[in-house]
Each structure stands twice: as C-alpha cells, then as structure tokens.
Design a protein around this motif. Sequence first.
Motif, PDB file in Angstrom:
ATOM      1  N   GLY A 279       0.803  -1.213   0.000  1.00  0.00           N
ATOM      2  CA  GLY A 279       0.000   0.000   0.000  1.00  0.00           C
ATOM      3  C   GLY A 279       0.835   1.262   0.000  1.00  0.00           C
ATOM      4  O   GLY A 279       0.549   2.218  -0.743  1.00  0.00           O
ATOM      5  N   TRP A 280       1.883   1.282   0.828  1.00  0.00           N
ATOM      6  CA  TRP A 280       2.735   2.472   0.888  1.00  0.00           C
ATOM      7  C   TRP A 280       3.475   2.691  -0.431  1.00  0.00           C
ATOM      8  O   TRP A 280       3.756   3.829  -0.825  1.00  0.00           O
ATOM      9  CB  TRP A 280       3.718   2.375   2.044  1.00  0.00           C
ATOM     10  CG  TRP A 280       3.109   2.616   3.392  1.00  0.00           C
ATOM     11  CD1 TRP A 280       3.057   1.760   4.449  1.00  0.00           C
ATOM     12  CD2 TRP A 280       2.457   3.825   3.836  1.00  0.00           C
ATOM     13  NE1 TRP A 280       2.416   2.339   5.518  1.00  0.00           N
ATOM     14  CE2 TRP A 280       2.039   3.607   5.171  1.00  0.00           C
ATOM     15  CE3 TRP A 280       2.185   5.051   3.239  1.00  0.00           C
ATOM     16  CZ2 TRP A 280       1.369   4.586   5.917  1.00  0.00           C
ATOM     17  CZ3 TRP A 280       1.516   6.025   3.964  1.00  0.00           C
ATOM     18  CH2 TRP A 280       1.107   5.790   5.295  1.00  0.00           C
ATOM     19  N   ALA A 285       4.102   6.268  -5.117  1.00  0.00           N
ATOM     20  CA  ALA A 285       4.070   6.572  -6.547  1.00  0.00           C
ATOM     21  C   ALA A 285       3.084   7.707  -6.829  1.00  0.00           C
ATOM     22  O   ALA A 285       3.380   8.639  -7.588  1.00  0.00           O
ATOM     23  CB  ALA A 285       3.689   5.326  -7.337  1.00  0.00           C
ATOM     24  N   MET A 286       1.907   7.620  -6.216  1.00  0.00           N
ATOM     25  CA  MET A 286       0.905   8.676  -6.396  1.00  0.00           C
ATOM     26  C   MET A 286       1.432  10.022  -5.916  1.00  0.00           C
ATOM     27  O   MET A 286       1.305  11.043  -6.611  1.00  0.00           O
ATOM     28  CB  MET A 286      -0.368   8.320  -5.621  1.00  0.00           C
ATOM     29  CG  MET A 286      -1.158   7.151  -6.157  1.00  0.00           C
ATOM     30  SD  MET A 286      -2.554   6.785  -5.059  1.00  0.00           S
ATOM     31  CE  MET A 286      -3.508   5.647  -6.059  1.00  0.00           C
ATOM     32  N   ASN A 523       8.730  -2.754  -2.853  1.00  0.00           N
ATOM     33  CA  ASN A 523       9.964  -2.046  -2.511  1.00  0.00           C
ATOM     34  C   ASN A 523      10.112  -0.781  -3.366  1.00  0.00           C
ATOM     35  O   ASN A 523       9.301  -0.500  -4.252  1.00  0.00           O
ATOM     36  CB  ASN A 523      11.186  -2.964  -2.687  1.00  0.00           C
ATOM     37  CG  ASN A 523      11.263  -3.576  -4.080  1.00  0.00           C
ATOM     38  OD1 ASN A 523      10.718  -3.034  -5.036  1.00  0.00           O
ATOM     39  ND2 ASN A 523      11.938  -4.712  -4.198  1.00  0.00           N
ATOM     40  N   GLY A 524      11.173  -0.024  -3.083  1.00  0.00           N
ATOM     41  CA  GLY A 524      11.395   1.226  -3.781  1.00  0.00           C
ATOM     42  C   GLY A 524      11.638   1.050  -5.270  1.00  0.00           C
ATOM     43  O   GLY A 524      11.253   1.911  -6.069  1.00  0.00           O
ATOM     44  N   LEU A 525      12.285  -0.059  -5.660  1.00  0.00           N
ATOM     45  CA  LEU A 525      12.547  -0.308  -7.072  1.00  0.00           C
ATOM     46  C   LEU A 525      11.243  -0.392  -7.853  1.00  0.00           C
ATOM     47  O   LEU A 525      11.099   0.224  -8.919  1.00  0.00           O
ATOM     48  CB  LEU A 525      13.347  -1.599  -7.235  1.00  0.00           C
ATOM     49  CG  LEU A 525      13.561  -2.083  -8.678  1.00  0.00           C
ATOM     50  CD1 LEU A 525      14.368  -1.055  -9.467  1.00  0.00           C
ATOM     51  CD2 LEU A 525      14.248  -3.446  -8.693  1.00  0.00           C
ATOM     52  N   ILE A 529       9.695   1.889 -10.918  1.00  0.00           N
ATOM     53  CA  ILE A 529       9.245   1.312 -12.195  1.00  0.00           C
ATOM     54  C   ILE A 529       7.809   1.720 -12.484  1.00  0.00           C
ATOM     55  O   ILE A 529       7.452   2.040 -13.626  1.00  0.00           O
ATOM     56  CB  ILE A 529       9.377  -0.225 -12.163  1.00  0.00           C
ATOM     57  CG1 ILE A 529      10.861  -0.625 -12.119  1.00  0.00           C
ATOM     58  CG2 ILE A 529       8.680  -0.867 -13.359  1.00  0.00           C
ATOM     59  CD1 ILE A 529      11.101  -2.099 -11.918  1.00  0.00           C
ATOM     60  N   LEU A 530       6.975   1.715 -11.450  1.00  0.00           N
ATOM     61  CA  LEU A 530       5.576   2.097 -11.613  1.00  0.00           C
ATOM     62  C   LEU A 530       5.448   3.554 -12.057  1.00  0.00           C
ATOM     63  O   LEU A 530       4.691   3.865 -12.986  1.00  0.00           O
ATOM     64  CB  LEU A 530       4.832   1.872 -10.292  1.00  0.00           C
ATOM     65  CG  LEU A 530       3.366   2.287 -10.235  1.00  0.00           C
ATOM     66  CD1 LEU A 530       2.563   1.594 -11.321  1.00  0.00           C
ATOM     67  CD2 LEU A 530       2.780   1.974  -8.854  1.00  0.00           C
TER      68      LEU A 530
END
Length: 558
Positions: A279-280, A285-286, A523-525, A529-530
């Motif tokens: 969720g985080w 990304a948002m 994860n942050g990766l 990518i998103l």
Amino acid sequence: MGIIQIVVVIAILLLLVKPVGTYLYHVFSNEPNRLDRIFGGFERGIYKVSGLKNREGMSWKTYALSFLSTNIVLVVFGYLVLRLQGGLPVNPNGITELEQTLTFNTVISFMTNTNLQHYSGETGLSYFSQMTVITMMMFTSAASGFSVAAAFVRGITGKNSLGNFFEDFVKAIIRVFLPLALLVTMALVALHVPQTLKPTLEVTTLEGAAQQIAIGPVASLESIKHLGTNGGGFFGANSAHPFENPSPLTNVIEILSMWMLPASLPYMYGLFAKNKRQGWGIFAAMMTLFVLLLSLNYAAEIKGNPAMADLGIETSQGSMEGKEVRFGVAQSALFTAVTTAATTGSVNNMHDTQTPLGSITPLALMMLNNVFGGKGVGLINMLMYAVLAVFLCGLMVGRTPEFLGRKIEAREMKLIAVAILIHPLIILAPTAASFLTDLGQGAISNSGYHGLTQVLYEYTSSAANNGSGFEGLADNSTFWNVMTGIVMLLGRYISIIAMLAVAGSLIRKQPVPETIGTFRTDNGLFTGILIGTVLIIGALTFLPVVVLGPIAEHLTLR
C-alpha cells in the motif's frame, strides 16, 4: 510562506492516511468489527426494506450488472426531476426546467462522478433539484466508485469473492459518506457557509440599487461535493465563490475533504493484501507524481506571466489573474493540483487564466487518470499500471509475470489494454472532431494555441470524470452537451467494467508460491518502475497535443 502552507497541508494529509485507511478496511473487509454496533441497525433496516436478506458474494458479471442497473435507475429519476422541476416543491425562486440536452448532460455528469456543469447552479436549479438530484447523486456516484474499488481489491488480493455490490453500496453511504458529510457540513456552517431554504435575498446597495443575492442549502452540498470527489458547485463560480469557500481555513478543509479518502485507499489495499508495504508503495508513486506536477504549477504561477513582465508590470505576487486574493498563489496552486489529482473538479480559481505552463498541471493530472483519482477509480487505475509494470518486467527477464501470487496472462493484459487505450481515444478523437465542425469551433473564445487547450481541457475533464472547466468555452449547446455526455459515459463505465473483469479473472486463479525469483512489488525499485510506466505511457499518448497547446502558447509569450 506559500511553500510552508503547501507543506503543512501535505503533512496533515500524511497523518490522516493510516487511521482513515484502517477505517475503510474495517468498512469493506466484511469481517465483524465495532462498526457493526454503531451502523448495523441502520443497515439491517435498509436491507429488510429493500429485500436484501441474503447478500451472497457476486461474480464479476453480476457485480458489474448490479452497478450499472443501479446507476441507470438513478439517472432516470434525476432526468425526470430536472425536466419537471418547475412544477415541483421547494422552488421559492420559480426556476423552470432545464433544456433536454442540458438535462442529459447534467444527469450523466453527476452519475458518473464527473459533475461537469454547463449550467449555473444558483439560477439553473431549484432547491429541490439541488438536494434530491445533485446532492443525492454526489452520495450515490461516490458510493458506486468506492464499491467497485473494494470489489477490485478483493479480487486481486485473493479473497473468496468480489463481495455484494448492494452491501458495499449501503456501507459506503452509511459508514463513510453520511458521517463525514455531517461533520464537514457542521464545520462549514460554523465558518459562515450558508445552509438555508430561504429564497434569494433582495438587498439595497450603498448607491441605492437593488441587488439579488443567491443563497440556499450550500454547506450540505459543499461537504459531499468534496468528500465524494464530485466537484459540482452550488454557484457558478464554484469554490471561488465566497459563500462556498469564504476563507483560507475553509479552503484547507475542502482540500483535505477531497484528498483524504482517495489518498487513504492505498493503505486500505495494503491491509487487504496483508502487506502494508504494498500500500505504501502505491501511495508513494501517487504522491511523487502529484508533487512533481504541483511544483510545476506553483513555480509557473508564482513566477507570473512573462508577457506582463516584459511590459514592466510588477509581478512579485505571481500571476493573480483569475485567483482569489484571500487564497493567493499557493492555496490556488494546491487546490488546482488536488482537485485534478483526485478527479474532484471543484475550482477555487479559473484554470483558463493560469499561465500556459501552469495549465499543464491540471491537464497532465487528468490525462494520467491515476494520481489519487476519484472515489476508488484512482486506486484501480494505479493498480492497473502496477499489473502492466509487472507484465513488462516479466517479459524483459523471460518469466511469467506474477502479481500478488497470481499469474498475469493474456486475458488480463487484453482487458488492461482496453482500459488504458480508451482514455486517450475518447479525449483525442473528440478534440480533433470538434475542430472539424462549426458547431465545435463556434464555442471557442480564444484563437490559436489557447483555443486548442480549451477544447482539449473540456474533453480531458470529461473523460477523466473530473468535471473542472477551463471556463473559456461556450459549452452549453446541443453539440457540447451531447459530445461531453457520451465521453463521460465511456470514460466511467468501460474502464470500470474491464477492471472488474480483471479482478474476476484473478480471483479464480490458484496462488503461486513465492520463490527467490519472484519479482517483488513492495519495494522502492518497483515504485520507481511504476512511476516510469505511468509517465512513459502518458507521454506517448498525450505529449504531442500538450506541445501543440500549452507549450506552444508559452513559447509565443516568451
């Protein structure tokens, strides 16, 4: 000070995400909890009266059919009321019925959670219509979107079923929107937003002239307008009107009202997935996309219009054209970004008067169609891009892509392709068609690049179910009422049905055990990518037309 104002509001939002997301999880998890003691009696009464004694889980087709049929019934009811409002009660100002195509546009607009207004509320609708159609649809369209989001999350996280639409619909209204709307209404009334059924006031000015001042049940509409990310204003000037939004404090309340629930849905999704990091990651990304585009708008507006600077006119306050002095550039820029990121559509400044670069922000946020989004649709769209990102990464490494333990195969990708491609299609094709006819061109009030942006903004707002207007377009005509009405319908229902089909497909699949080769999506990766996936697809589809509109206009001003 402007940046500090923005940071403080974002900080308050961050503090609200976890408790509100947890509350939403308890509402839609269908697990026994304390909320049943508070709201259970009301809901059981509704189920008994409506005959919903057995609320079994639905297939995706049944869920979609229930969603569509409920919306159709409400559209018919709303159309009849608006056409007959001249003879209905609670009409102290004697307002007559709306024209046929305008009525069509209005009921479609509010049922699709768009709230694009080709009329002025204080002169076009009676109090009865404002309450029984406009306010009612603000509750029901938001509840419909929330219900679909809950069903989609259940599907991709592998719950037993998508749930029951009517149960989700009732819970969304009773447990979420009604309590919050009551609280926000009381707060707005305390801050001097009108709430009355008295007719228009007649006052005499200091010069002795008679003046008509419109009032009405404003606060109650204003609360659900923002909580439901609806955006339709009681007054034509929307939240720039001092009766809708009288002070910087009410401005912040309205910003948080329309931002809080969409921003909390990713946390709810993480609880459903039993992995809060999921969720985080979606939320990050948002927020990253949001901050980037907010920064563009604020920087462009605080710098001011370069053509004015060339004339030697002082621009230390930034570009204040079309903005309320009581808000200034900072709260106007933040409102602009939030209302288009959350697909609300209310405005506290006129987007038509923003600088060319500043106008890119609301356009881009609606074109991306997934930055927080409206009630549930933003989360669905971002998860759609997440599945696409997993699929692309799987292709690059030669593995069958998996998302939350379920294989992503051809059926899911075809449905996602439909949902992704319909959005630019229903924006760009009608925009081009409008320039080929006198009916379309006749509504444009500015020539050149700004005129292109006016038309582009109207269809982008309609397709994204946002509803904000560039306000330079003479759009109350048969052509524009019908064209935007069709775009709103396609923008709302095609993507929702396609994504419900994806959820129905994934929920039937057997989970795949996680291995050392499983691509992690928490994860942050993956967040990076998103973000890249969203930006690349957005640029490929919309960058050329943005260059022809706002960017070209900016270059001519330079």
